[in-house]
Motif scaffolding. Sequence first.
Motif, PDB file in Angstrom:
ATOM      1  N   GLU A  11       0.884  -1.191   0.164  1.00 20.58           N
ATOM      2  CA  GLU A  11      -0.024   0.032   0.058  1.00 20.58           C
ATOM      3  C   GLU A  11       0.926   1.157   0.036  1.00 20.58           C
ATOM      4  O   GLU A  11       0.414   2.196  -0.644  1.00 20.58           O
ATOM      5  CB  GLU A  11      -1.089  -0.111   1.160  1.00 20.58           C
ATOM      6  CG  GLU A  11      -1.852   1.311   1.226  1.00 20.58           C
ATOM      7  CD  GLU A  11      -2.616   1.140   2.592  1.00 20.58           C
ATOM      8  OE1 GLU A  11      -3.495   2.191   2.530  1.00 20.58           O
ATOM      9  OE2 GLU A  11      -2.714   0.158   3.257  1.00 20.58           O
ATOM     10  N   THR A  14       2.474   1.858  -3.370  1.00 22.17           N
ATOM     11  CA  THR A  14       1.512   2.145  -4.371  1.00 22.17           C
ATOM     12  C   THR A  14       1.049   3.700  -4.288  1.00 22.17           C
ATOM     13  O   THR A  14       0.919   3.977  -5.198  1.00 22.17           O
ATOM     14  CB  THR A  14      -0.013   1.365  -4.260  1.00 22.17           C
ATOM     15  OG1 THR A  14       0.336   0.007  -4.127  1.00 22.17           O
ATOM     16  CG2 THR A  14      -0.909   1.780  -5.136  1.00 22.17           C
ATOM     17  N   GLN A  15       1.408   4.106  -2.974  1.00 21.70           N
ATOM     18  CA  GLN A  15       0.817   5.558  -2.824  1.00 21.70           C
ATOM     19  C   GLN A  15       2.117   6.382  -3.399  1.00 21.70           C
ATOM     20  O   GLN A  15       1.827   7.631  -3.713  1.00 21.70           O
ATOM     21  CB  GLN A  15       0.740   5.835  -1.494  1.00 21.70           C
ATOM     22  CG  GLN A  15      -0.609   5.273  -0.809  1.00 21.70           C
ATOM     23  CD  GLN A  15      -1.867   5.795  -1.618  1.00 21.70           C
ATOM     24  OE1 GLN A  15      -1.786   6.896  -1.885  1.00 21.70           O
ATOM     25  NE2 GLN A  15      -2.813   4.825  -1.786  1.00 21.70           N
ATOM     26  N   PRO A  20      -2.307   5.820  -8.723  1.00 19.66           N
ATOM     27  CA  PRO A  20      -2.772   4.339  -8.110  1.00 19.66           C
ATOM     28  C   PRO A  20      -4.172   3.734  -8.548  1.00 19.66           C
ATOM     29  O   PRO A  20      -4.436   2.798  -8.562  1.00 19.66           O
ATOM     30  CB  PRO A  20      -2.634   4.518  -6.672  1.00 19.66           C
ATOM     31  CG  PRO A  20      -2.803   5.949  -6.473  1.00 19.66           C
ATOM     32  CD  PRO A  20      -2.285   6.905  -7.602  1.00 19.66           C
TER      33      PRO A  20
END
Length: 557
Positions: A11, A14-15, A20
């Motif tokens: 996560e 991805t940020q 995203p």
Amino acid sequence: MVMNRIGKIVELLTQLLPNPEHLQLQNYELDVEQRQIRVLMESVQQIVRCPVCDQVAHRVHSLYERTLADLPWADYQIVIQLTVGKFFCDQERCDRKIFTERIAGVMAPWARRTKRLAAQLSEIALYTGGEGGAKLSKTLHCEVSQNTLLSLISRQSIPAVKTPKALGVDDFAFRRGQRYGTILVDLETNRPIVLLPDREADTLAEWLKEHPGVEVLSRDRSKTYRQGMTRGAPNATQVADRFHLLKNLAEVLERILAMHTQQLKAVEAAQIPVNDAIMIAPVVPRLAIQERSAKARERRFAKYEQVHQLRQQGWEILEIARHLGMGKRTVYRYLSHSKFPEWQPHPHRGRSQRSQLDAYKPYVLNQWNQGQSNTKQLFEEIQQQGYRGSYQTVARYTHRLRQTQKQHRAQLGVQLQLPISDLQHPPLTARRATWMVMRRADQRTDVEQVLIADLKTQHPELAAAIDLTQGFTKLVRERLPQQLDIWLDQAMSSSMKLFQGFAQGLKEDYAAVKASLMTDISNGPVEGNINRLKLLKRQMYGRASFDLLNRRFILTS
């Protein structure tokens, strides 16, 4: 627990990656030796539109891989290996049959870097230039060449010009004394509008005609700009900048004072010390230096006379300059002086050549006046206080102190010993005297007040020049337009041709001069922008094109 931790790491990664919502992280490869992270991503867009007809496409043609450079993570370069789809466009009237899907906000078509990396590199290029930006980009782990950075600047669009109500105009040098341009600044926002490639009246007039609506035009006293403004915006109010009015006045007074060098020296020599102390003997130049200075003056004086003789014979200015091997400006300066203009040392000359002893001179002088005249002991005492200079420097200074005392005793013929003072004042040159006269009365020192009073008392012609200068300075600083006509009559009726010429120039530009005394408009913001322009120009080493300089200057404002 482990899966939860892995999920949080994914996560986070991805940020850190772009968009995203439409791109999904698949994997990554870490290269420690090359300090590079290769991130594998693929598009997960549900709706793909044709870039030509904007119709939604449903049929997949194939998959396509793109390699993009992205913003670095700490010390690691980021390379995104992105998998996107190629699609068929089923719209019969569309010219594009097969296209590659676009990812909004991530990259431009055919680009090799993400939009956010390109934006950062563009900022680097604007503020540091090509060569400096290339070095900085290497430090930031997003290395590109200087040509790439300059290309990024050229792709940026300059904002549309909004015609200002108050416009400031001035010139700047591409190469001083040879080629000049013009800068236009919005005086309401203090932001530059555009740079013009020259300082011709036609260029300025054409720009003003293309941008109607300017109500106030501020400028220096350039006749060229006056003509351009009159032709381009005849209904606008022209304002002569107050700083340039006082600057022109200072030039007139300095030229007059330069013709009275001997009188300035006499007034300075006759200045009475303000305390019961004797001044330290000045440093006398060596005989060889004095001889060189005398020979140089003889050469200058000979050329001064030749210039006037050739001019009386009908020679042109350029012909005189070439024949005598001197600059055109020097010829103009010699012709403008009825008396030979003596060389004027700069009022701050010598201040940059500070000695390590300067900080300890008050202590040495205090000890000397108390009877301590042992040079070696003085040297050791100031060494304990932090002095790092040589003994010879201290010895030369104490030698001057002894010489001062001997001269004083020889002049008076008595053994009475007064304390020595070492108050160093710059020489009373024409330039220093000019700014001393133009300085506000409450900002002058007692010594300057005495010098001005002596000049006015002993030399009537200089008294008239000083009174005219102070009168005009007062009406400009205090905004007294009702006194302008009175001052012009006084200047025109004086016996000084330089003041008559200055007053005649003000009359020719009377409306703009009068407006400067009635409004708050100033060319100060223009001068500030010129300073910033000089910084950009010097960053580019004077080799860049006019278009690049204009873009950097406008976009960084």
